[in-house]
Scaffold this motif. Sequence first.
Motif, mmCIF file in Angstrom:
data_model
loop_
_atom_site.group_PDB
_atom_site.id
_atom_site.type_symbol
_atom_site.label_atom_id
_atom_site.label_comp_id
_atom_site.label_asym_id
_atom_site.label_seq_id
_atom_site.Cartn_x
_atom_site.Cartn_y
_atom_site.Cartn_z
ATOM 1 N N LEU A 13 -35.664 -2.451 -11.184
ATOM 2 C CA LEU A 13 -35.757 -3.052 -9.856
ATOM 3 C C LEU A 13 -37.083 -2.760 -9.167
ATOM 4 O O LEU A 13 -37.353 -3.258 -8.091
ATOM 5 C CB LEU A 13 -34.606 -2.574 -8.965
ATOM 6 C CG LEU A 13 -33.234 -3.154 -9.319
ATOM 7 C CD1 LEU A 13 -32.186 -2.669 -8.355
ATOM 8 C CD2 LEU A 13 -33.264 -4.672 -9.346
ATOM 9 N N ARG A 14 -37.872 -1.915 -9.813
ATOM 10 C CA ARG A 14 -39.163 -1.613 -9.196
ATOM 11 C C ARG A 14 -40.264 -2.547 -9.662
ATOM 12 O O ARG A 14 -41.006 -3.090 -8.875
ATOM 13 C CB ARG A 14 -39.536 -0.163 -9.454
ATOM 14 C CG ARG A 14 -39.153 0.648 -8.195
ATOM 15 C CD ARG A 14 -39.953 1.821 -7.991
ATOM 16 N NE ARG A 14 -39.803 2.708 -9.119
ATOM 17 C CZ ARG A 14 -40.313 3.917 -9.108
ATOM 18 N NH1 ARG A 14 -40.969 4.332 -8.053
ATOM 19 N NH2 ARG A 14 -40.160 4.707 -10.133
ATOM 20 N N HIS A 15 -40.330 -2.736 -10.981
ATOM 21 C CA HIS A 15 -41.453 -3.504 -11.511
ATOM 22 C C HIS A 15 -41.030 -4.788 -12.212
ATOM 23 O O HIS A 15 -41.865 -5.599 -12.570
ATOM 24 C CB HIS A 15 -42.257 -2.648 -12.499
ATOM 25 C CG HIS A 15 -42.721 -1.358 -11.897
ATOM 26 N ND1 HIS A 15 -43.633 -1.327 -10.874
ATOM 27 C CD2 HIS A 15 -42.364 -0.078 -12.142
ATOM 28 C CE1 HIS A 15 -43.828 -0.058 -10.526
ATOM 29 N NE2 HIS A 15 -43.065 0.710 -11.264
ATOM 30 N N GLY A 16 -39.725 -4.956 -12.413
ATOM 31 C CA GLY A 16 -39.260 -6.099 -13.188
ATOM 32 C C GLY A 16 -39.405 -7.417 -12.448
ATOM 33 O O GLY A 16 -39.652 -7.463 -11.245
ATOM 34 N N ARG A 17 -39.274 -8.487 -13.222
ATOM 35 C CA ARG A 17 -39.335 -9.821 -12.637
ATOM 36 C C ARG A 17 -38.171 -10.654 -13.157
ATOM 37 O O ARG A 17 -37.669 -10.408 -14.247
ATOM 38 C CB ARG A 17 -40.639 -10.524 -13.013
ATOM 39 C CG ARG A 17 -41.828 -9.947 -12.296
ATOM 40 C CD ARG A 17 -43.119 -10.614 -12.692
ATOM 41 N NE ARG A 17 -44.235 -9.980 -12.005
ATOM 42 C CZ ARG A 17 -44.643 -10.302 -10.788
ATOM 43 N NH1 ARG A 17 -44.035 -11.265 -10.125
ATOM 44 N NH2 ARG A 17 -45.647 -9.676 -10.220
ATOM 45 N N VAL A 18 -37.801 -11.642 -12.351
ATOM 46 C CA VAL A 18 -36.738 -12.542 -12.790
ATOM 47 C C VAL A 18 -37.302 -13.440 -13.890
ATOM 48 O O VAL A 18 -38.408 -13.955 -13.764
ATOM 49 C CB VAL A 18 -36.259 -13.398 -11.600
ATOM 50 C CG1 VAL A 18 -35.237 -14.427 -12.067
ATOM 51 C CG2 VAL A 18 -35.681 -12.503 -10.510
ATOM 52 N N ASP A 19 -36.562 -13.583 -14.992
ATOM 53 C CA ASP A 19 -36.978 -14.565 -15.990
ATOM 54 C C ASP A 19 -35.831 -15.531 -16.251
ATOM 55 O O ASP A 19 -34.751 -15.394 -15.689
ATOM 56 C CB ASP A 19 -37.475 -13.879 -17.274
ATOM 57 C CG ASP A 19 -36.390 -13.037 -17.909
ATOM 58 O OD1 ASP A 19 -35.259 -13.551 -18.062
ATOM 59 O OD2 ASP A 19 -36.664 -11.854 -18.238
ATOM 60 N N LEU A 20 -36.093 -16.524 -17.092
ATOM 61 C CA LEU A 20 -35.111 -17.598 -17.253
ATOM 62 C C LEU A 20 -33.773 -17.095 -17.786
ATOM 63 O O LEU A 20 -32.732 -17.671 -17.499
ATOM 64 C CB LEU A 20 -35.672 -18.695 -18.163
ATOM 65 C CG LEU A 20 -36.807 -19.522 -17.519
ATOM 66 C CD1 LEU A 20 -37.436 -20.472 -18.524
ATOM 67 C CD2 LEU A 20 -36.299 -20.299 -16.306
ATOM 68 N N SER A 21 -33.784 -15.976 -18.527
ATOM 69 C CA SER A 21 -32.526 -15.468 -19.065
ATOM 70 C C SER A 21 -31.579 -15.023 -17.949
ATOM 71 O O SER A 21 -30.369 -15.029 -18.107
ATOM 72 C CB SER A 21 -32.802 -14.300 -20.020
ATOM 73 O OG SER A 21 -33.201 -13.161 -19.285
ATOM 74 N N HIS A 22 -32.162 -14.683 -16.801
ATOM 75 C CA HIS A 22 -31.307 -14.240 -15.689
ATOM 76 C C HIS A 22 -30.471 -15.362 -15.093
ATOM 77 O O HIS A 22 -29.599 -15.122 -14.265
ATOM 78 C CB HIS A 22 -32.160 -13.606 -14.587
ATOM 79 C CG HIS A 22 -32.731 -12.283 -14.991
ATOM 80 N ND1 HIS A 22 -34.088 -12.062 -15.059
ATOM 81 C CD2 HIS A 22 -32.151 -11.133 -15.341
ATOM 82 C CE1 HIS A 22 -34.301 -10.814 -15.436
ATOM 83 N NE2 HIS A 22 -33.144 -10.227 -15.630
ATOM 84 N N GLY A 23 -30.766 -16.588 -15.498
ATOM 85 C CA GLY A 23 -29.969 -17.698 -14.976
ATOM 86 C C GLY A 23 -29.185 -18.382 -16.077
ATOM 87 O O GLY A 23 -28.601 -19.432 -15.868
ATOM 88 N N SER A 24 -29.172 -17.780 -17.257
ATOM 89 C CA SER A 24 -28.644 -18.497 -18.413
ATOM 90 C C SER A 24 -27.155 -18.299 -18.636
ATOM 91 O O SER A 24 -26.595 -18.866 -19.565
ATOM 92 C CB SER A 24 -29.384 -18.033 -19.662
ATOM 93 O OG SER A 24 -29.128 -16.642 -19.818
ATOM 94 N N GLY A 25 -26.510 -17.505 -17.818
ATOM 95 C CA GLY A 25 -25.073 -17.317 -17.990
ATOM 96 C C GLY A 25 -24.729 -16.209 -18.956
ATOM 97 O O GLY A 25 -23.566 -15.916 -19.178
ATOM 98 N N GLY A 26 -25.722 -15.568 -19.525
ATOM 99 C CA GLY A 26 -25.448 -14.515 -20.494
ATOM 100 C C GLY A 26 -25.399 -13.130 -19.862
ATOM 101 O O GLY A 26 -25.192 -12.960 -18.658
ATOM 102 N N ARG A 27 -25.661 -12.157 -20.687
ATOM 103 C CA ARG A 27 -25.575 -10.775 -20.271
ATOM 104 C C ARG A 27 -26.615 -10.445 -19.186
ATOM 105 O O ARG A 27 -26.335 -9.738 -18.232
ATOM 106 C CB ARG A 27 -25.784 -9.890 -21.497
ATOM 107 C CG ARG A 27 -25.524 -8.455 -21.235
ATOM 108 C CD ARG A 27 -25.634 -7.668 -22.524
ATOM 109 N NE ARG A 27 -24.399 -7.704 -23.268
ATOM 110 C CZ ARG A 27 -24.314 -7.449 -24.573
ATOM 111 N NH1 ARG A 27 -25.388 -7.188 -25.270
ATOM 112 N NH2 ARG A 27 -23.145 -7.453 -25.168
#
Lengths: 349, 375, 76
Positions: A13-27
Amino acid sequence: MNKHEPLGRKLDLRHGRVDLSHGSGGRAMARLIADVFHAAFDNDWLRAGNDQAAFDIPGGRMAMTTDGYVVSPLFFPGGDIGKLAVHGTINDIAMAGARPLHMSASFIIEEGFPLADLSRIAQSMGEASREAGVPIVTGDTKVVERGKADGVFISTACVGVVPAGLELSGDKARPGDVILLSGAIGDHGVAVMSKRENLSFETEVLSDTAALHELVAAMVAAAGASIRLMRDPTRGGLAATLNEVAHQSKVGAQIDEASIPVAPQVAAACELLGLDPLFVANEGKLVAIVAPEAADALLAVMRAHPLGARSARIGEIVADEHCFVQMTTRFGGGRIIDWLSGEQLPRIC
Amino acid sequence: MKHVDEYRDGALARGVARRIAEEAQPGRHYRLMEFCGGHTHAISRYGVEDLLPENIRMIHGPGCPVCVLPMGRIDDAIRLAARPEVTLCTYADLMRVPASGATSLMKAKADGADIRMVYSTLDAIAIAEKEPDREIVFFAIGFETTTPPTALAIRLAQKKRLRNFSIFCNHVLTPAAMQAILEAKEGVEIEGFVGPAHVSTVIGMSPYRRFATDYHKPVVIAGFEPLDVIQAVLMLVRQINDGRSEIENQYRRAVTETGNNKAIDEMAEIFELRESFEWRGLGEIPRSALRLREPYAQFDAERRFCVVTLPARDNPACECGAILRGAKRPQDCKLFGTACTPETPMGSCMVSSEGSCAAHWAYGRFRQIERRKAS
Amino acid sequence: MCLAIPTRIVELLPDEMARISLDGVSKVISVALVDNLAVGDYVVLHVGYALARIDEAEALATLELLREAAQLGAAP
Ligand code: SF4
């Protein structure tokens, strides 16, 4: 934490970024929802982990609203898009005189958006919703490719209950009714503009973003039957709100410039940019059109509430086939307050 | 606000207005043109006309640089912005001005052009420094007030050796336009001028002399606050009553006889007169606009991108020209309030909120209704 | 046209820049067009540039003239 992490590694949560996998319905998405949203909004409905929230409703009429939030910049003095979304949605319900019960929030996030910012927004929403006593009980997340959104967009919905006998509506203003305003105008718009690129001015003005349902509840308890309608003058400012009411009710409005509170810093910023505070957005103010005999009592109730301390009686509804909003200027002349043709832009001439 | 609120005192204004009513001679017409949109704005925002007697009529002049910019030049700017290498920087005022074919900078931006709103030429310079791979074109408009800041930007760009900065120059001159109004073949019905406020802080008083000597029209340079305007009206009424035509200065706190020499020198160093330039509503006016001098040609977007302005015609029914000369009023135009409104302006007078037609739309309609109610 | 507003210089900065203040709102502007400014001076600000210094004595004289005219025109 448990050794066995079904959702994989915790998010950075400090340095990460949202990527497409975060919207893909998976883990990855489940992880995002758990670490960011559930952590911030935490309540029984979310913990149940269903795609919807079920709850009991008190009898009577329901009020429902939906709203979308896009704001640039996402963080501004006095608030951020998350807080704004909670307050704005609650206010839409409150303007019916209703008590907001539960809300939803769905996020459209641009690929690459910093997780730290997302989590900050979620935390701020959670805090605002807890403070207001209106839990966020269901939600959704989508991630779109970079360039297809501007950081994050939030869309919300809220349901509430309208007290029996209360029927506020934009078409109920009648000549002779009094116009009450719950405080100084223009703070939100100026706070946001002060952080916009290329306008570069500094001020201590904070957004007035606030949930108004408790102020409304106090007014309804005191003299609900005398309130014709309430509106929160957001985009387009007080001017747009009064014009909407005039057109809906087929009446005119006569207001007095000297009675409309404006903070000196807001007036100064408007002067610098060539803007008129009447057209600048508010996020924690309401306009109430009320029966003349109840106006003083309602004004007293409003002033007794912290969010209405600077409430004022700013004018009255008049008969007018043209539905004009007219203002007596502080200078003593008259002026029409028209709606704007579009967003108010800073002027040089 | 210091030097602001003092000049917005309604009680004082009503006192001066009574004085005006006493001194204005019944049976005489006082048609006064406030040249600047700044005055028009003060008059409508504060309701100054409500305080004046019937026989004093304020005629709203062409002094709004947005209103007088011909449509063809907006078309040019849109074409410039459409070039893939160009970032067009503009004052926000221009964003909504209609161009040919129902477009505008706002719409061009929506169509993908890189158009950015700036508050100052300094912002445009900063963008040019930050983005050396983009061609930054500043859409320069305005009268003598706004010209010196553009001149300084050119100097700064030169000093910083910016190769990717240029301006699309549309700077125009106030006295030339006043003269064009006075010389209109169709005649003028103006007894005096409320003269420019901030333009005069730069150019001083002398450029107006010829209006007194050659055209026998009194000019009172006035500030942009409502009391400034009212005081200027009183001074004009007195001149007209006495048969005088002089250049007087109500805005002494900021305007001097000779103006701001530093700003004048900067302008003269960088700009030269154009033979002629089109003003929306007024047509071609000789020696009324500026362009960059030869040594600064590299900063001239017109030369750099070979801009050729194509003629763009306003609606022939538009009466802006006659309105700007005081010969007609907005309500005399067939298009007013029907085809032409602030949402869909047909002519220059409706374009900016300071134009005559826009001011009448926002304010005059209400006066007319009030008058009807009263009679 | 030419929206401009009187603001007070609160700090002179390098490169002919200055910080101005207007009722608690502050902004950095260019003072390259006006010579010999000092902290406390009021200037007319237009598109980020000071265009002219405001002359305090003339301002007072103008207000005095206004008051005189208003008195002469006082309601009977
Ligand atoms: S109303 Fe419109 S068309 Fe008519 S003169 Fe005014 S600007 Fe031109």
